[in-house]
Design a protein around this motif. Structure first.
Motif, PDB file in Angstrom:
ATOM      1  N   GLN A 222      15.714   4.292  -1.581  1.00  0.00           N
ATOM      2  CA  GLN A 222      16.416   3.008  -1.513  1.00  0.00           C
ATOM      3  C   GLN A 222      15.940   2.093  -2.629  1.00  0.00           C
ATOM      4  N   VAL A 223      16.869   1.483  -3.355  1.00  0.00           N
ATOM      5  CA  VAL A 223      16.516   0.525  -4.403  1.00  0.00           C
ATOM      6  C   VAL A 223      16.110  -0.785  -3.738  1.00  0.00           C
ATOM      7  N   ILE A 224      14.857  -1.187  -3.939  1.00  0.00           N
ATOM      8  CA  ILE A 224      14.392  -2.423  -3.315  1.00  0.00           C
ATOM      9  C   ILE A 224      14.384  -3.597  -4.295  1.00  0.00           C
ATOM     10  N   ALA A 225      14.455  -3.294  -5.605  1.00  0.00           N
ATOM     11  CA  ALA A 225      14.499  -4.361  -6.598  1.00  0.00           C
ATOM     12  C   ALA A 225      15.054  -3.811  -7.904  1.00  0.00           C
ATOM     13  N   THR A 226      15.692  -4.687  -8.659  1.00  0.00           N
ATOM     14  CA  THR A 226      16.144  -4.356 -10.009  1.00  0.00           C
ATOM     15  C   THR A 226      15.574  -5.393 -10.969  1.00  0.00           C
ATOM     16  N   ALA A 227      15.499  -5.038 -12.238  1.00  0.00           N
ATOM     17  CA  ALA A 227      14.957  -5.967 -13.230  1.00  0.00           C
ATOM     18  C   ALA A 227      15.618  -5.714 -14.573  1.00  0.00           C
ATOM     19  N   GLN A 228      15.821  -6.786 -15.304  1.00  0.00           N
ATOM     20  CA  GLN A 228      16.408  -6.653 -16.631  1.00  0.00           C
ATOM     21  C   GLN A 228      15.703  -7.578 -17.608  1.00  0.00           C
ATOM     22  N   PRO A 229      15.547  -7.139 -18.870  1.00  0.00           N
ATOM     23  CA  PRO A 229      14.899  -7.981 -19.875  1.00  0.00           C
ATOM     24  C   PRO A 229      15.685  -9.262 -20.099  1.00  0.00           C
ATOM     25  N   THR A 230      14.970 -10.348 -20.338  1.00  0.00           N
ATOM     26  CA  THR A 230      15.645 -11.630 -20.529  1.00  0.00           C
ATOM     27  C   THR A 230      14.751 -12.582 -21.309  1.00  0.00           C
ATOM     28  N   ARG A 231      15.303 -13.732 -21.672  1.00  0.00           N
ATOM     29  CA  ARG A 231      14.527 -14.828 -22.231  1.00  0.00           C
ATOM     30  C   ARG A 231      14.703 -16.026 -21.305  1.00  0.00           C
ATOM     31  N   LEU A 232      13.599 -16.601 -20.896  1.00  0.00           N
ATOM     32  CA  LEU A 232      13.669 -17.741 -19.985  1.00  0.00           C
ATOM     33  C   LEU A 232      13.990 -19.010 -20.760  1.00  0.00           C
TER      34      LEU A 232
ATOM     35  N   ASP B 121       0.819  -1.218   0.000  1.00  0.00           N
ATOM     36  CA  ASP B 121       0.000   0.000   0.000  1.00  0.00           C
ATOM     37  C   ASP B 121       0.848   1.261   0.000  1.00  0.00           C
ATOM     38  N   THR B 122       1.968   1.204  -0.701  1.00  0.00           N
ATOM     39  CA  THR B 122       2.916   2.315  -0.739  1.00  0.00           C
ATOM     40  C   THR B 122       3.348   2.553  -2.188  1.00  0.00           C
ATOM     41  N   PRO B 123       3.215   3.775  -2.695  1.00  0.00           N
ATOM     42  CA  PRO B 123       3.682   4.022  -4.065  1.00  0.00           C
ATOM     43  C   PRO B 123       5.192   3.803  -4.173  1.00  0.00           C
ATOM     44  N   LEU B 124       5.590   2.963  -5.119  1.00  0.00           N
ATOM     45  CA  LEU B 124       6.993   2.671  -5.365  1.00  0.00           C
ATOM     46  C   LEU B 124       7.395   3.310  -6.684  1.00  0.00           C
ATOM     47  N   GLU B 125       8.526   3.936  -6.699  1.00  0.00           N
ATOM     48  CA  GLU B 125       9.007   4.604  -7.907  1.00  0.00           C
ATOM     49  C   GLU B 125       9.700   3.589  -8.811  1.00  0.00           C
ATOM     50  N   VAL B 126       9.248   3.520 -10.056  1.00  0.00           N
ATOM     51  CA  VAL B 126       9.869   2.625 -11.033  1.00  0.00           C
ATOM     52  C   VAL B 126      10.681   3.479 -12.003  1.00  0.00           C
ATOM     53  N   GLN B 127      11.976   3.281 -11.984  1.00  0.00           N
ATOM     54  CA  GLN B 127      12.874   4.036 -12.855  1.00  0.00           C
ATOM     55  C   GLN B 127      13.277   3.150 -14.033  1.00  0.00           C
ATOM     56  N   THR B 128      13.041   3.641 -15.243  1.00  0.00           N
ATOM     57  CA  THR B 128      13.426   2.915 -16.456  1.00  0.00           C
ATOM     58  C   THR B 128      14.690   3.534 -17.021  1.00  0.00           C
ATOM     59  N   HIS B 129      15.707   2.721 -17.207  1.00  0.00           N
ATOM     60  CA  HIS B 129      17.000   3.190 -17.690  1.00  0.00           C
ATOM     61  C   HIS B 129      17.113   2.979 -19.203  1.00  0.00           C
ATOM     62  N   PRO B 130      17.996   3.715 -19.857  1.00  0.00           N
ATOM     63  CA  PRO B 130      18.129   3.616 -21.316  1.00  0.00           C
ATOM     64  C   PRO B 130      18.436   2.212 -21.833  1.00  0.00           C
ATOM     65  N   ASP B 131      19.082   1.375 -21.008  1.00  0.00           N
ATOM     66  CA  ASP B 131      19.414   0.016 -21.461  1.00  0.00           C
ATOM     67  C   ASP B 131      18.262  -0.973 -21.268  1.00  0.00           C
ATOM     68  N   GLY B 132      17.100  -0.472 -20.820  1.00  0.00           N
ATOM     69  CA  GLY B 132      15.928  -1.326 -20.646  1.00  0.00           C
ATOM     70  C   GLY B 132      15.787  -1.919 -19.266  1.00  0.00           C
ATOM     71  N   THR B 133      16.785  -1.726 -18.405  1.00  0.00           N
ATOM     72  CA  THR B 133      16.683  -2.224 -17.040  1.00  0.00           C
ATOM     73  C   THR B 133      15.795  -1.300 -16.210  1.00  0.00           C
ATOM     74  N   LEU B 134      15.289  -1.837 -15.110  1.00  0.00           N
ATOM     75  CA  LEU B 134      14.435  -1.074 -14.206  1.00  0.00           C
ATOM     76  C   LEU B 134      15.012  -1.084 -12.800  1.00  0.00           C
ATOM     77  N   SER B 135      14.722  -0.044 -12.056  1.00  0.00           N
ATOM     78  CA  SER B 135      14.990  -0.003 -10.621  1.00  0.00           C
ATOM     79  C   SER B 135      13.687   0.369  -9.935  1.00  0.00           C
ATOM     80  N   VAL B 136      13.342  -0.365  -8.877  1.00  0.00           N
ATOM     81  CA  VAL B 136      12.164  -0.040  -8.078  1.00  0.00           C
ATOM     82  C   VAL B 136      12.667   0.563  -6.773  1.00  0.00           C
ATOM     83  N   VAL B 137      12.230   1.786  -6.485  1.00  0.00           N
ATOM     84  CA  VAL B 137      12.815   2.581  -5.409  1.00  0.00           C
ATOM     85  C   VAL B 137      11.743   2.991  -4.414  1.00  0.00           C
ATOM     86  N   HIS B 138      12.098   2.917  -3.123  1.00  0.00           N
ATOM     87  CA  HIS B 138      11.216   3.389  -2.056  1.00  0.00           C
ATOM     88  C   HIS B 138      12.024   4.254  -1.107  1.00  0.00           C
ATOM     89  N   ASP B 139      11.600   5.506  -0.951  1.00  0.00           N
ATOM     90  CA  ASP B 139      12.304   6.448  -0.064  1.00  0.00           C
ATOM     91  C   ASP B 139      13.796   6.519  -0.375  1.00  0.00           C
TER      92      ASP B 139
END
Length: 241
Positions: free
Chosen positions: A72-82, A52-70
């Motif tokens: 602090q980076v709480i998660a990162t994500a990168q495009p991939t193929r499983l 129940d807290t808005p989390l900031e999602v930052q999209t970087h030029p290389d397609g990766t993401l950072s999810v930030v709260h206050d």
């Protein structure tokens, strides 16, 4: 070297979708990040995502993401193929029988978990109770998606498909109920399950290195086809005096 941020948006995880008390279910969170990105992502959790807290999602030029709260980076994500080979699907009624052996019926660390919590009633929690199939070397559970998971087209929302692929991985690598938390997840949805479809969910161990344990999970539809699959990494917290 700091990443340049090309775009920012927000993500909010409602309290209903908790795993441990006070934080999001990891699979639902990872699925929400992937839906936000619009593609398959490897999501790495650095700390528990708040509810129940808005989390900031930052999209970087290389397609990766950072999810930030206050700040602090709480998660990162990168495009991939499983890339993941899935075992043959057990029969639905084999999964029903396996669920009777669900370890969480005897003891559950997080009984309020949206995916596998025993305290969650039907129509609220997903109630995916994966128990052992010893002869196959995996855990399995039946899952019939209810109407609360509907995207509005009679099919399960993609983030709930990812959630279904979470907890069976834990029970596949923690047969002795060792404390572990989801550290990383890569989930891919082939097709979204239909509401009311009799699905089978399985989990199996892939590898273990120290406190890191790899698991595979898959959701099969009534037709036996793989609806979605995931590779995850579960981390045992360090034991400090």
């Amino acid at each position: 070297m700091r990443h340049t941020v090309s775009a920012m948006s927000t993500l909010l995880i409602a309290k209903r979708f908790r795993g441990p008390a006070g934080s999001a279910n990891g699979g639902y969170f990872a699925g929400s990040v992937a839906v936000h990105a619009g593609q398959t992502m490897t999501v790495r959790l650095l700390c528990p995502p708040p509810l129940d807290t808005p989390l900031e999602v930052q999209t970087h030029p290389d397609g990766t993401l950072s999810v930030v709260h206050d700040g602090q980076v709480i998660a990162t994500a990168q495009p991939t193929r499983l890339s993941l080979s899935t075992p043959p699907a057990p029969q639905y009624f084999e999964a029903v029988e396996a669920s009777r052996r669900y370890a969480g019926f005897k003891y559950h660390r997080f009984p309020g978990c949206f995916v596998c919590g025993t305290e969650r009633p039907r129509g609220d929690g997903m109630r995916i109770f994966a128990g052992t199939l010893p002869e196959r070397g995996l855990v399995a559970a039946p899952w019939v998606p209810d109407a609360s998971l509907d995207q509005g087209d009679g099919k399960v929302r993609a983030e709930f498909m990812s959630a279904a692929l979470d907890c069976p991985g834990f029970y596949a690598v923690s047969a002795d109920d060792r404390m572990m938390l989801l550290g990383e997840m890569t989930a891919h949805v082939n097709r979204r399950a239909h509401i009311g479809e009799r699905c089978t969910v399985i989990g199996w161990a892939i590898e273990s290195q120290g406190r890191r344990h790899g698991a595979g999970t898959a959701v099969y539809g009534e037709d036996g086809d793989v609806c979605g699959s995931a590779r995850s990494v579960w981390i045992e917290p360090s034991r400090r005096a």
